[in-house]
Design a protein around this motif. Structure first.
Motif, short mmCIF file in Angstrom:
data_model
loop_
_atom_site.label_atom_id
_atom_site.label_comp_id
_atom_site.label_asym_id
_atom_site.label_seq_id
_atom_site.Cartn_x
_atom_site.Cartn_y
_atom_site.Cartn_z
N ALA A 1 135.19 176.65 80.69
CA ALA A 1 133.84 176.69 80.79
C ALA A 1 133.43 178.00 80.09
CB ALA A 1 133.83 176.83 82.28
N MET A 2 134.52 178.98 79.75
CA MET A 2 133.96 180.03 79.21
C MET A 2 133.85 179.68 77.80
SD MET A 2 136.80 182.56 80.03
CE MET A 2 136.61 183.77 78.10
N LEU A 3 134.32 178.90 77.55
CA LEU A 3 134.67 178.42 76.04
C LEU A 3 133.46 178.88 74.89
CD1 LEU A 3 136.52 178.14 73.39
CD2 LEU A 3 136.38 176.18 73.89
N PRO A 4 132.29 178.33 75.59
CA PRO A 4 131.09 178.28 74.04
C PRO A 4 130.59 179.89 74.40
CG PRO A 4 130.16 176.66 76.19
CD PRO A 4 131.82 177.28 76.34
N GLU A 5 130.56 180.11 75.25
CA GLU A 5 129.93 182.09 75.02
C GLU A 5 131.07 182.74 74.66
OE1 GLU A 5 128.13 185.55 78.50
OE2 GLU A 5 128.70 183.65 79.16
N TYR A 6 132.20 182.60 75.30
CA TYR A 6 133.16 183.23 74.40
C TYR A 6 133.67 183.09 72.81
CZ TYR A 6 138.64 184.47 72.56
OH TYR A 6 139.53 184.69 72.18
N ALA A 7 132.77 181.79 72.24
CA ALA A 7 132.66 181.82 70.94
C ALA A 7 131.74 182.57 70.21
CB ALA A 7 132.35 180.11 70.95
N VAL A 8 130.98 183.03 70.70
CA VAL A 8 129.77 183.30 70.64
C VAL A 8 129.93 185.36 70.97
CG1 VAL A 8 127.12 183.67 70.95
CG2 VAL A 8 128.03 181.89 70.54
N LYS A 9 130.48 186.00 71.50
CA LYS A 9 130.84 186.82 72.27
C LYS A 9 131.62 187.84 71.86
CE LYS A 9 127.37 187.14 75.91
NZ LYS A 9 127.71 187.51 77.56
N GLY A 10 132.62 186.70 71.49
CA GLY A 10 134.14 187.13 71.17
C GLY A 10 133.66 186.75 69.09
N HIS A 11 132.98 186.37 68.48
CA HIS A 11 133.23 186.10 67.22
C HIS A 11 134.53 184.83 66.92
CE1 HIS A 11 130.45 189.74 66.09
NE2 HIS A 11 130.92 190.30 67.68
N GLY A 12 133.92 184.16 67.68
CA GLY A 12 135.50 182.91 67.35
C GLY A 12 135.00 182.16 66.04
N GLU A 13 136.62 182.55 65.51
CA GLU A 13 136.09 182.14 63.73
C GLU A 13 136.28 180.00 63.87
OE1 GLU A 13 139.19 181.45 59.73
OE2 GLU A 13 139.89 182.03 61.91
N GLY A 14 134.90 179.56 62.89
CA GLY A 14 134.18 178.76 62.79
C GLY A 14 133.89 178.64 64.34
N PHE A 15 133.23 178.61 65.59
CA PHE A 15 132.53 178.84 66.52
C PHE A 15 133.84 178.36 67.45
CE2 PHE A 15 129.27 178.56 62.97
CZ PHE A 15 128.81 179.41 63.16
N MET A 16 135.35 178.34 67.16
CA MET A 16 135.91 178.13 67.74
C MET A 16 136.20 176.43 68.21
SD MET A 16 137.16 180.90 68.86
CE MET A 16 138.14 180.44 70.52
N HIS A 17 135.57 175.55 66.90
CA HIS A 17 135.20 174.16 66.73
C HIS A 17 136.78 174.11 66.75
CE1 HIS A 17 131.40 173.05 67.35
NE2 HIS A 17 131.16 174.33 66.26
N ASP A 18 137.91 174.55 66.12
CA ASP A 18 138.67 174.15 66.08
C ASP A 18 140.06 173.64 67.52
OD1 ASP A 18 139.09 177.18 66.12
OD2 ASP A 18 141.13 176.80 65.52
N THR A 19 139.43 175.39 68.81
CA THR A 19 139.98 174.99 69.93
C THR A 19 139.18 174.05 70.89
OG1 THR A 19 140.48 177.17 69.36
CG2 THR A 19 140.10 176.84 71.83
N ALA A 20 137.82 174.45 70.27
CA ALA A 20 137.24 172.85 71.25
C ALA A 20 138.61 171.64 70.84
CB ALA A 20 136.22 173.07 70.89
#
Length: 307
Positions: A227-246
């Motif tokens: 549930a928090m992944l989209p916001e974590y990707a932005v506010k946490g500066h996720g690498e590749g926008f966290m697409h690998d994690t998704a």
């Protein structure tokens, strides 16, 4: 038929290669290298024949793409950090058959994906660095998947992961590993400050956030994390926008995943970014694990999660 035998979130920091070379940083990334060796060892133990890497250094602006050439060979210098990786040898076999099966499954699920086998496209270092330590003897075939996705929805990436698992289990005769190759927080140290942050995370906020996320993984708190992944990707500066994690979590069942992460290399800072090697046990998942109302969206991610 086939089996998703191992899934992991892994680091690919170029300082691992620098750590091999004589100089002041020699040996300082040995824990990360050892983690890769361990993941490679477990893949061998599980009979894995092909490693599929979700590579956050492969930037794409349209569609999803799979690099499944028959053979990869060459010298690699990073255009991003040429003082870290220069003239690094690489070589390993690919798997065109599986690459096309993966693309076909994604397209059937409505995630537009293209497989490239007759190509001169070389892998990026999100694939090359891990394979240097997991696959030095060229034991595994390798497929690279684009995971720096600039105009894509996270829910599509999760659906891609689910489709790829279905392709392996329903249409492939072999054992496969999926690796999400990317950091947690990915806020690089400001220019001129990189040496001071060689083993640090950029800010206490990002480091605290990352540690909380790792704890969620270890506790199996997947509903809250997804549930928090989209916001974590932005506010946490996720690498590749966290697409690998998704992609990885989509393959594992998204918020219905019931495994608990095993940390192989403890969380560490690198040039301001937060890094880890962690294995996510593959647990049984089938159509019954996906709510019927979300049949067209197996990931279950809100469609507002565009990045």
């Amino acid at each position: 038929m086939g089996k998703l035998a191992l899934a992991a979130k892994i680091t690919h920091v170029p300082s691992m290669y620098l750590s091999e070379l004589p100089g002041p940083r020699q040996g300082f990334r040995q824990a990360a290298i050892d983690g890769h060796h361990e993941i490679g060892r477990r893949c061998r133990e599980l009979g894995v024949d092909t490693i599929v890497v979700f590579d956050t250094h492969w930037l794409v602006n349209a569609n999803y793409h799979i690099n499944c050439a028959a053979q990869f060979e060459g010298l690699y210098t990073s255009n991003e950090l040429p003082h870290f990786i220069a003239n690094m040898n690489y070589g390993f076999p690919g798997n065109p058959e599986l690459g096309h099966l993966l693309a076909q499954a994604c397209n059937r699920l409505g995630v537009e994906t293209m497989a490239h086998d007759a190509t001169t496209l070389a892998p990026e270092y999100g694939t090359l660095v891990p394979m240097r330590y997991m696959n030095a003897d060229r034991h595994f075939k390798v497929i690279s998947v684009s995971a720096l996705c600039t105009s894509h929805y996270l829910n599509d990436s999760a659906r891609l992961g689910w489709a790829m698992r279905r392709a392996v289990e329903d249409h492939y005769d072999g054992n496969v590993a999926f690796l999400a190759s990317g950091s947690l927080s990915h806020r690089f140290a400001q220019n001129g400050q990189a040496p001071a942050f060689a083993t640090q995370v950029w800010s206490p906020f990002l480091e605290t956030l990352d540690h909380r996320v790792v704890r969620m993984w270890q506790d199996g708190d997947w509903a809250d994390f997804c549930a928090m992944l989209p916001e974590y990707a932005v506010k946490g500066h996720g690498e590749g926008f966290m697409h690998d994690t998704a992609m990885l979590l989509g393959a594992l069942g998204w918020s219905r995943y019931d495994g608990k992460a095993e940390v192989v290399t403890p969380y560490f800072g690198s040039s301001g970014t937060g890094q880890i090697n962690a294995i996510f046990p593959v647990t049984a998942q089938d159509g019954a694990a996906i709510p019927a109302a979300q049949a067209s969206n197996p990931a279950g991610v809100a469609s507002t999660s565009r990045l």
